[in-house]
Design an enzyme around this catalytic site. Structure first.
Site, PDB file in Angstrom:
ATOM      1  N   HIS A  82     -21.965  59.849 -17.133  1.00 19.93           N
ATOM      2  CA  HIS A  82     -21.342  59.941 -18.459  1.00 19.93           C
ATOM      3  C   HIS A  82     -19.827  59.779 -18.363  1.00 19.93           C
ATOM      4  O   HIS A  82     -19.140  60.594 -17.755  1.00 19.93           O
ATOM      5  CB  HIS A  82     -21.672  61.288 -19.098  1.00 19.93           C
ATOM      6  CG  HIS A  82     -21.319  61.355 -20.558  1.00 19.93           C
ATOM      7  ND1 HIS A  82     -21.914  60.572 -21.516  1.00 19.93           N
ATOM      8  CD2 HIS A  82     -20.409  62.114 -21.227  1.00 19.93           C
ATOM      9  CE1 HIS A  82     -21.413  60.849 -22.708  1.00 19.93           C
ATOM     10  NE2 HIS A  82     -20.483  61.781 -22.564  1.00 19.93           N
ATOM     11  N   HIS A  84     -16.259  58.457 -20.739  1.00 18.38           N
ATOM     12  CA  HIS A  84     -15.450  57.801 -21.768  1.00 18.38           C
ATOM     13  C   HIS A  84     -14.153  57.435 -21.045  1.00 18.38           C
ATOM     14  O   HIS A  84     -13.226  58.248 -20.963  1.00 18.38           O
ATOM     15  CB  HIS A  84     -15.138  58.738 -22.936  1.00 18.38           C
ATOM     16  CG  HIS A  84     -16.349  59.441 -23.484  1.00 18.38           C
ATOM     17  ND1 HIS A  84     -17.328  58.783 -24.175  1.00 18.38           N
ATOM     18  CD2 HIS A  84     -16.737  60.737 -23.431  1.00 18.38           C
ATOM     19  CE1 HIS A  84     -18.269  59.645 -24.535  1.00 18.38           C
ATOM     20  NE2 HIS A  84     -17.944  60.834 -24.091  1.00 18.38           N
ATOM     21  N   HIS A 258     -25.291  62.437 -26.929  1.00 16.14           N
ATOM     22  CA  HIS A 258     -24.685  63.774 -26.824  1.00 16.14           C
ATOM     23  C   HIS A 258     -25.543  64.729 -27.650  1.00 16.14           C
ATOM     24  O   HIS A 258     -25.864  64.423 -28.806  1.00 16.14           O
ATOM     25  CB  HIS A 258     -23.309  63.806 -27.509  1.00 16.14           C
ATOM     26  CG  HIS A 258     -22.200  63.074 -26.837  1.00 16.14           C
ATOM     27  ND1 HIS A 258     -21.405  62.169 -27.513  1.00 16.14           N
ATOM     28  CD2 HIS A 258     -21.694  63.147 -25.590  1.00 16.14           C
ATOM     29  CE1 HIS A 258     -20.458  61.714 -26.712  1.00 16.14           C
ATOM     30  NE2 HIS A 258     -20.611  62.290 -25.530  1.00 16.14           N
ATOM     31  N   HIS A 295     -24.965  66.825 -22.008  1.00 15.61           N
ATOM     32  CA  HIS A 295     -24.580  68.229 -22.218  1.00 15.61           C
ATOM     33  C   HIS A 295     -25.839  69.101 -22.387  1.00 15.61           C
ATOM     34  O   HIS A 295     -26.141  69.867 -21.490  1.00 15.61           O
ATOM     35  CB  HIS A 295     -23.613  68.421 -23.401  1.00 15.61           C
ATOM     36  CG  HIS A 295     -22.413  67.545 -23.325  1.00 15.61           C
ATOM     37  ND1 HIS A 295     -21.575  67.532 -22.235  1.00 15.61           N
ATOM     38  CD2 HIS A 295     -21.912  66.608 -24.178  1.00 15.61           C
ATOM     39  CE1 HIS A 295     -20.614  66.644 -22.421  1.00 15.61           C
ATOM     40  NE2 HIS A 295     -20.791  66.065 -23.586  1.00 15.61           N
ATOM     41  N   ASP A 346     -17.333  62.452 -17.695  1.00 17.71           N
ATOM     42  CA  ASP A 346     -17.075  62.535 -19.135  1.00 17.71           C
ATOM     43  C   ASP A 346     -15.625  62.237 -19.522  1.00 17.71           C
ATOM     44  O   ASP A 346     -15.224  61.084 -19.571  1.00 17.71           O
ATOM     45  CB  ASP A 346     -17.548  63.923 -19.617  1.00 17.71           C
ATOM     46  CG  ASP A 346     -17.604  64.048 -21.135  1.00 17.71           C
ATOM     47  OD1 ASP A 346     -17.029  63.213 -21.833  1.00 17.71           O
ATOM     48  OD2 ASP A 346     -18.221  65.006 -21.629  1.00 17.71           O
TER      49      ASP A 346
HETATM   50  C1  NGQ Z   1     -16.643  62.107 -27.378  1.00 14.25           C
HETATM   51  N1  NGQ Z   1     -16.753  64.099 -26.070  1.00 14.25           N
HETATM   52  O1  NGQ Z   1     -17.307  61.373 -28.068  1.00 14.25           O
HETATM   53  O2  NGQ Z   1     -15.739  61.696 -26.661  1.00 14.25           O
HETATM   54  C2  NGQ Z   1     -17.004  63.580 -27.362  1.00 14.25           C
HETATM   55  C3  NGQ Z   1     -16.189  64.337 -28.375  1.00 14.25           C
HETATM   56  C4  NGQ Z   1     -17.569  64.361 -30.496  1.00 14.25           C
HETATM   57  C5  NGQ Z   1     -17.458  65.136 -25.600  1.00 14.25           C
HETATM   58  N2  NGQ Z   1     -18.432  65.563 -26.336  1.00 14.25           N
HETATM   59  C6  NGQ Z   1     -16.341  63.868 -29.775  1.00 14.25           C
HETATM   60  N3  NGQ Z   1     -17.178  65.715 -24.489  1.00 14.25           N
HETATM   61  O3  NGQ Z   1     -18.511  64.834 -29.857  1.00 14.25           O
HETATM   62  O4  NGQ Z   1     -17.570  64.260 -31.712  1.00 14.25           O
HETATM   63 ZN    ZN Z   2     -19.223  62.387 -24.002  1.00 15.13          ZN
END
Ligand code: NGQ
Ligand code: ZN
Length: 479
Positions: A82, A84, A258, A295, A346
């Site tokens: 995972h 980004h 997620h 997660h 992540d």
């Molecule tokens: C993301 N990141 O998409 O980058 C998410 C946050 C969300 C993580 N969940 C944004 N760690 O979930 O809306």
């Molecule tokens: Zn993520």
């Protein structure tokens, strides 16, 4: 010192040199004093690596003659399930307190600010730097959960896959294995709520998303990347949208989402459907081995049983989950139930296999006030158990059939630093425990991916060039 039986040894060298050469004409021969093979540790291993980048033969108890002698114990490279990539640019920049209510959601606002600034060139520069850091941390492949699709005004680029191609370009520079997961993202919350302004670079309708996906088939094939897809979260997609898209997905492609990361998300799910997020997901989708539930932090025993029974991967991201204050996944119970899991970095506040595995174990210890939680059985090494599980789980989540160093598998191998006295003085599973739990500093010396050396003695051939582009991107983004 010259050995007494030099002439005899010379003959031996020639004989074996010849024997190896037969294989060596179109193979690389690598000798490891110790290697973690699919069925455990072995001594004096010679790997023949074919021109196709796969392991052609594995010989145990073999001679080093005619082979390149590797500089320490060899373990397979792990898939980071995972990522980004762009978030690497904000590592360490979100640690100044706000008005006392700092949370995942306030962090997300800071992340959206970065999102509003990024160009495709920035994404290539940041992702290439990150991918090299991941290689140096013992990862050989990364599953990129890619949702930054459009221009800053929310309009599609002239080439709609522009941003995805920016990530592919980074993987060509770094050489890391890439599993590309373009993300479908349509709403801001449960029930199909309209997206917010901060989310406009992420948004597709179903047709637009399928067009993007089809447009990526050929580019991914031509650079050797795997292609899967992702749904951002149950906040961002509806059950109908999942169903429509899943009807078009090839059977073996990985599918990530997620889920159940924050308690607020659990509460919103219950308010919307009367079901917790993981329950809800299993209501609306046929979750199977293709799926990776990223997660899955907040799960009940019944939800654990659902995930285990489906064969899906729990995609744990311990350092990011700690950084964002998510909570602690019930990993001990999940392991006890034979659940499959892997790790992801992540948001990339850490970039190593050892960093994720250490915090995965330590979270369980801190909660339970006990030690050695993730060993699986008495007498087992925690490091080895974790390593083995995330090797298999990462491969499954990344859509790679073979994990580990065996005949036919890609030659994705990590050489730990045999010059380290911490590693040189131990054997077997203790090598992994020292790497993860010993605080011994950077332990990865060389990394081969698909038969190519990408990291040698801690260095990537494009380090300078990629560092320069990364520094320029950071300077521009901070200006
Ligand atoms: C993301 N990141 O998409 O980058 C998410 C946050 C969300 C993580 N969940 C944004 N760690 O979930 O809306
Ligand atoms: Zn993520």
């Amino acid at each position: 010192m010259r050995p007494k039986n030099f002439p005899l040894q010379c003959l031996y060298v020639q004989v074996w040199g010849f024997a190896h050469k037969m294989v060596a004409d179109n193979h690389q021969l690598l000798f490891a004093e110790r290697a973690l093979l699919a069925d455990g540790w072995a001594d004096d291993v010679v790997f023949a690596i074919g021109a196709d980048g796969r392991i052609a033969t594995v010989e145990r108890g073999a001679s080093a003659v005619g082979a390149k002698r590797l500089g320490g114990p060899v373990v397979p490279a792990v898939a980071d399930l995972h990522s980004h990539a762009f978030q690497r640019a904000m590592a360490g920049l979100t640690a100044v307190a706000g008005q006392g209510d700092d949370s995942f959601w306030t962090w997300r606002e800071e992340m959206y600010r970065l999102v509003s600034l990024l160009t495709p060139d920035d994404v290539t520069a940041i992702a290439a730097k990150l991918q090299i850091e991941l290689l140096k941390g013992g990862f050989g492949r990364v599953a990129e959960f890619h949702y930054l699709h459009h221009g800053a005004d929310g309009r599609a680029y002239a080439a709609p896959a522009e941003m995805s191609l920016a990530v592919l370009q980074a993987a060509e520079l770094s050489g890391i294995g890439l599993t590309m997961l373009p993300v479908f993202y349509a709403h801001s919350d449960f029930g199909g709520a309209a997206p917010t302004a901060g989310q406009r670079r992420f948004i597709h309708d179903v047709d637009g998303f399928l067009t993007l996906l089809h447009g990526l088939v050929e580019p991914c094939r031509s650079v050797g990347a795997r292609l899967g897809l992702a749904f951002h979260s149950l906040r961002a997609v509806t059950g109908d949208e999942i169903a429509t898209i899943m009807e078009t997905v090839p059977v073996h492609a990985p599918v990530h989402i997620h889920v159940a990361e924050q308690e607020r998300e659990v509460a919103a799910s219950i308010a919307h459907s009367g079901r917790r997020p993981v329950e809800r997901l299993y209501d609306i989708a046929e979750v199977d081995e293709r799926w990776c539930l990223v997660h899955a932090t907040h799960v009940t025993d019944a939800e654990v049983a659902m995930i285990v029974g489906s064969g899906a991967i729990a995609g744990l991201c311990p350092t990011t989950e700690a950084d964002l204050g998510d909570g602690i996944f019930p990993a001990v119970d999940f392991l006890g139930a034979e659940g499959r899991f892997g790790v992801g970095t992540d948001s990339h506040v850490a970039t190593s296999v050892a960093g994720e595995l250490r915090l995965l174990e330590y979270g369980q210890r801190l909660r339970d006030r006990r030690r050695n939680r993730m060993a699986g059985r008495p007498g087992a090494s925690v490091g080895r158990t974790l390593f083995e599980r995330v090797l298999a789980g990462g491969a499954q989540a990344a859509g790679v059939a073979e994990a580990g160093l065996s005949v036919g598998a890609p030659a994705d191998l990590v050489v730990l630093d045999g010059r380290s006295p911490y590693l040189a003085s131990v054997e077997g599973d203790t090598i992994i425990d020292r790497w993860i739990f010993g605080g011994i500093g950077p332990a990865v010396r060389d990394v081969m991916i698909g038969g190519r050396w990408l990291i040698e003695d801690g260095r990537h051939p494009k380090d300078e060039e990629i560092d320069r582009a990364f520094a320029a991107a950071l300077a521009r983004l901070r200006a």
